[in-house]
Every structure is written in C-alpha cells, then in structure tokens.
Scaffold this motif. Structure first.
Motif, mmCIF file in Angstrom:
data_model
loop_
_atom_site.group_PDB
_atom_site.id
_atom_site.type_symbol
_atom_site.label_atom_id
_atom_site.label_comp_id
_atom_site.label_asym_id
_atom_site.label_seq_id
_atom_site.Cartn_x
_atom_site.Cartn_y
_atom_site.Cartn_z
ATOM 1 N N GLY A 27 0.803 -1.203 0.000
ATOM 2 C CA GLY A 27 0.000 0.000 0.000
ATOM 3 C C GLY A 27 0.839 1.257 0.000
ATOM 4 N N VAL A 28 0.145 2.390 0.169
ATOM 5 C CA VAL A 28 0.761 3.708 0.066
ATOM 6 C C VAL A 28 0.195 4.614 1.146
ATOM 7 C CG1 VAL A 28 1.004 5.770 -1.387
ATOM 8 C CG2 VAL A 28 1.097 3.492 -2.431
ATOM 9 N N THR A 29 1.055 5.405 1.763
ATOM 10 C CA THR A 29 0.658 6.470 2.689
ATOM 11 C C THR A 29 1.183 7.791 2.139
ATOM 12 O OG1 THR A 29 0.620 5.028 4.623
ATOM 13 C CG2 THR A 29 0.893 7.394 5.026
ATOM 14 N N VAL A 30 0.317 8.807 2.151
ATOM 15 C CA VAL A 30 0.660 10.111 1.595
ATOM 16 C C VAL A 30 0.469 11.182 2.656
ATOM 17 C CG1 VAL A 30 0.033 11.843 -0.133
ATOM 18 C CG2 VAL A 30 -0.005 9.413 -0.728
ATOM 19 N N ALA A 31 1.451 12.066 2.780
ATOM 20 C CA ALA A 31 1.325 13.277 3.599
ATOM 21 C C ALA A 31 1.223 14.465 2.653
ATOM 22 C CB ALA A 31 2.531 13.438 4.515
ATOM 23 N N LEU A 32 0.124 15.213 2.749
ATOM 24 C CA LEU A 32 -0.079 16.396 1.924
ATOM 25 C C LEU A 32 -0.056 17.636 2.807
ATOM 26 C CD1 LEU A 32 -2.934 15.267 -0.491
ATOM 27 C CD2 LEU A 32 -0.464 15.217 -0.871
ATOM 28 N N PHE A 33 0.588 18.674 2.343
ATOM 29 C CA PHE A 33 0.704 19.916 3.092
ATOM 30 C C PHE A 33 -0.325 20.932 2.590
ATOM 31 C CE2 PHE A 33 5.146 18.193 2.798
ATOM 32 C CZ PHE A 33 5.161 17.671 4.086
ATOM 33 N N ASP A 34 -0.998 21.605 3.518
ATOM 34 C CA ASP A 34 -1.988 22.605 3.127
ATOM 35 C C ASP A 34 -1.350 23.736 2.336
ATOM 36 O OD1 ASP A 34 -3.770 21.055 4.509
ATOM 37 O OD2 ASP A 34 -3.877 22.367 6.263
ATOM 38 N N GLU A 35 -0.141 24.082 2.697
ATOM 39 C CA GLU A 35 0.694 25.027 1.961
ATOM 40 C C GLU A 35 2.059 24.368 1.774
ATOM 41 O OE1 GLU A 35 -0.394 27.812 0.762
ATOM 42 O OE2 GLU A 35 -2.339 27.842 1.803
ATOM 43 N N PRO A 36 2.785 24.701 0.708
ATOM 44 C CA PRO A 36 4.106 24.083 0.534
ATOM 45 C C PRO A 36 4.938 24.177 1.806
ATOM 46 C CG PRO A 36 3.534 25.369 -1.407
ATOM 47 C CD PRO A 36 2.464 25.659 -0.371
ATOM 48 N N ALA A 37 5.526 23.048 2.188
ATOM 49 C CA ALA A 37 6.265 22.960 3.452
ATOM 50 C C ALA A 37 7.760 22.841 3.186
ATOM 51 C CB ALA A 37 5.791 21.759 4.264
#
Length: 333
Positions: A27-37
């Motif tokens: 599987g895959v886990t993704v971390a997305l940032f609300d604003e570029p981090a």
C-alpha cells in the motif's frame, strides 16, 4: 505531553491518506501539506529506494514541496508519486513555471515484495493508482498498523506496520512522526512483549509494558530477516515551527536517533532507512537554539514511539504462513 490524536496530524497544516490492496499485500501512505512545506531528508540505510530527494538539499532552488509519500513496492512503488501528482494537479496545486504547474512530491519506499502477496501485476505496477487514492482520502484521521504504506511491512519476528505519535514542546510547538516499520531487525526486546521504545511510552499507547526488570545478553541477541533481503524503515517527522531548509535537514539527521532507540538494530547494509523532516511554518521559534534543540530531541522520541505503535497496532497479513502480529502473541499479556 501528547496531544489529542497522538498522530502526526496534530501538527497543523498537514493531512495523511492511506490506500492499500489486500491481494497485492502492499500500500501507500501520503502526507499532503496545506501550503508548501519546507522539507529535507536524510538517508542512513545502505539500500534506499527514493524519488525527488535531491531537491530537498539546502543548496537546491526549490524552497518547499507539496507532499511526501511512504510506500511499499520497493523501486516499483516509486510510481505512487505520479498518482499523488495527478491528484494535486487536478486541484491546481503545483510549483509554477510560467503556465505550467508541477506538484513537488518526494518519496521513499520499503521492500515488501516477498511477503506473500500477489506481485504478478502485469506490465505496470498498481502504485500510481494507490498513490492517487491515498492522496484523495487525505485527512486528519487515519488508520495505523496494517494500513497504507505499512500494509505489507514486516520485521525480523513480528508483523510491521504504520505508526505515528506526537508531542508538544515546552514552548508550545507541536512535533509528530509518521513511520512505516519494515525493519530488518526487531522492535521488541528478545521475544517480547516489551518494546525497545518502552521507556518513552505515553500512557498505554503500545500496551503499557515498559521495560523488563533487566535487559540481559539473551535479550540483546541480534535477530534479522534471513538471507540478503532488503528491509527499510521510512519516516516523516513534522513540526509547526518555522524552519529553514538547513534546519529541516538537521531535524531529519537528528531524528535517526529515534530509529536507533526503537529498533534493535538500524542503518544496516540492507536497510534503506530514510527520514524526511517537514516544517509547516505556523509558529516562529523564539529562543532559536534552545527551542530547535528540543524539537530535535522530541522528534526522535516521537519516532521511537511511532515505531512501537506501528508494530503494536498491526494485524497479520491474510496469507498462509504470514508473520504473526504482536497482538496475536501478546494481546493478553
């Protein structure tokens, strides 16, 4: 003291998504940032599988990125970032180059190709679609254990998995860790149930067993996965502090202490041990040297705790001869 979720999403400005395939065993886990981090990375394992990590060096032009991917699939799993990019591009998110938008997504993958799942996927591996789905589902709450990038993870003696933990510094900054525990070695002392990270446990987040009264030679005997099999523990540590890219690099470096405390052992020839560090930039540092030093210490602690949680929360894969989970052996201990 940990915050309410005890997850990396206690850090304001990021969301986590999981996607997995039970037949595939990965599987895959993704971390997305609300604003570029502001993000950097440091790999200390001898066999890393990564994508878009060079741009995270402090001397590189890009100031910040949009997401980090932790996946299964070894080098095949690096396709997951393409799916995440597709999801972000649909939302109009990316680094602007004239009329073009390029979502910037960095990734590390674990080796889970011999865990019993069906890896006969045909011409192209399925990780691009898993990456897209994980990004689509990203939010503040997510499953631990046998989930996302930790679905197919194993350790030397117990099922591995996805773990997370968070903490609050004395100056009010939040720090958290997200980890896929797929170690060549062990997260438990001897045959268990005690975790190497037991001295750092908050409440009963991984069973409340602490440490045994004495850790003797038998407990310290080295065990690892048989044969020349790659194995990797990959992680993201994050904080709401305002950091430079150089400070993010130092945070990634210092966080490797969390691997060394949470596993017996780490950073081996067949490990791909890689840690990303991200700053969402919500709270400036006051006393910069003192507060940053505390951040590095607590990030490493969070990572050790997250390693234990990933193993503690895991369930065995649904295949004959699959590795037992901690709960299969010690739930009533």
């Amino acid at each position: 003291m940990t915050q309410s979720r005890n997850l990396i999403t206690d850090v304001a400005g990021l969301r986590i998504g999981n996607a997995q395939d039970a037949g595939l065993g990965s599987g895959v886990t993704v971390a997305l940032f609300d604003e570029p981090a502001v993000t950097s990375v440091f790999a200390m394992g001898g066999a890393p599988a990564t994508r878009e990590t060079d741009l995270l060096d402090p001397d590189k032009m890009v100031p910040a990125i949009h997401g980090v991917v932790l996946s299964g699939g070894s080098a095949f799993g690096l396709d997951a970032s393409s799916g995440v990019q597709a999801c972000l591009r649909e939302q109009g998110i990316g680094f602007a180059v004239r009329d073009a938008l390029v979502p910037l997504v960095s990734q590390a993958s674990i080796f889970d190709l011999v865990n019993g799942g069906d890896k006969d996927w045909g011409r192209y591996p399925p990780y691009r679609e898993l990456g897209y789905e994980a990004a689509r589902q990203a939010g503040p709450d997510f499953a631990l254990g046998t989930a996302g990038g930790g679905y197919g993870a194993t350790t030397a003696n117990l099922k591995g998995g996805l773990g997370s933990a968070s903490a609050l510094t004395s100056s009010g900054h939040t720090v958290g860790a997200l980890v896929v525990v797929n170690s060549i070695a062990s997260a438990v002392i001897g045959d268990g149930p005690h975790f190497w990270a037991g001295a750092l446990e908050e409440g009963r987040e991984f069973g409340g067993h602490g440490h045994p009264a004495r850790v003797g030679p038998d407990h310290r005997r080295l065990v690892w996965k048989g044969g020349p099999q790659p194995a990797t523990t990959i992680a993201l540590v994050a904080t709401d502090a305002v950091l430079t890219k150089a400070q993010a690099k130092r945070l990634a470096v210092a966080s490797h202490a969390g691997l060394a405390r949470g596993l017996r052992f780490s950073h081996a020839l067949f490990d791909g041990d890689t840690i990303f560090a991200a700053a969402t930039g919500r709270r400036p540092l006051g006393d910069e040297a003192a507060e940053f030093t505390e951040l590095t210490a607590l990030a490493a602690d969070c990572l050790s705790r997250a390693i234990a949680r990933g193993v503690y929360e895991a369930t065995a894969l649904p295949y004959p001869g699959a590795q037992p989970a901690w709960r299969d052996r010690f739930a009533l201990a």
